[in-house]
Design an enzyme around this catalytic site. Structure first.
Site, PDB file in Angstrom:
ATOM      1  N   CYS A 129       0.859  -1.209  -0.125  1.00 30.49           N
ATOM      2  CA  CYS A 129       0.001  -0.070   0.094  1.00 30.49           C
ATOM      3  C   CYS A 129       0.955   1.093   0.020  1.00 30.49           C
ATOM      4  O   CYS A 129       0.585   1.989  -0.571  1.00 30.49           O
ATOM      5  CB  CYS A 129      -0.888   0.074   1.242  1.00 30.49           C
ATOM      6  SG  CYS A 129      -2.179  -1.499   0.812  1.00 30.49           S
ATOM      7  N   THR A 130       2.016   1.226   0.673  1.00 27.49           N
ATOM      8  CA  THR A 130       2.957   2.367   0.755  1.00 27.49           C
ATOM      9  C   THR A 130       3.356   2.643  -0.786  1.00 27.49           C
ATOM     10  O   THR A 130       3.562   3.674  -1.254  1.00 27.49           O
ATOM     11  CB  THR A 130       3.940   2.218   1.674  1.00 27.49           C
ATOM     12  OG1 THR A 130       3.319   2.070   2.957  1.00 27.49           O
ATOM     13  CG2 THR A 130       4.844   3.370   1.649  1.00 27.49           C
TER      14      THR A 130
END
Length: 160
Positions: free
Chosen positions: A47-48
């Protein structure tokens, strides 16, 4: 069974809290495109990578006439920390109730290590100025995805 939104469908309306006591709504984006991406969790590896990928292209996406909005089930406080840690300049909206996740069909049954559970399917919707869905990316693979969204925003996609 989840909803399968497709190009040409009207995007479901939403009103979600964002950092700084703000509110993100579909209506606020009427008249311009919106790249709306759903992701499972703040500050996790994939997600980062996705969020940072969108950050690298956020100015170009804006220049292509599209706004950028990320949505997960994390709290506004979690989003504030995530945005600050990675210097994200676009809003992240919190859908702790899951209503918008379900409306977009991204709250799905998943399977990992032999166990089934419900979670967010990484997905992006490019929504047109009239509120109609222009493009849908389901089960997104992060590598190259922000560039694909940018290319679609630049292409001037129209519906039906």
């Amino acid at each position: 069974m989840s909803i399968e939104l497709a190009p040409g469908d009207m995007a479901p309306p939403f009103s979600l809290p964002t950092a700084g006591a703000g509110t993100a709504t579909l209506e606020a984006h009427r008249g311009r495109k919106l790249a709306l991406f759903f992701y499972p969790r703040d500050d996790t590896e994939t997600c980062t990578a996705e969020a940072v990928g969108f950050q690298r292209h956020s100015s170009a996406i804006e220049a292509a006439g599209a706004s950028l909005l990320g949505v997960s089930g994390d709290s506004v406080r979690s989003h504030e920390k995530f945005r600050s840690k990675y210097g994200l300049d676009y809003p992240l909206a919190s859908d702790e109730s899951g209503n918008t996740l379900r409306a977009y069909g991204v709250w799905v049954e998943k399977s990992m290590w032999g166990k089934t559970f419900f979670g967010i399917e990484r997905s992006t919707f490019l929504i047109g100025p009239d509120g109609r869905i222009l493009r849908v990316w389901r089960k997104v693979k992060v590598a190259g995805h922000a560039e694909e969204v940018l290319d679609a925003a630049r292409a001037g996609w129209t519906t039906l």
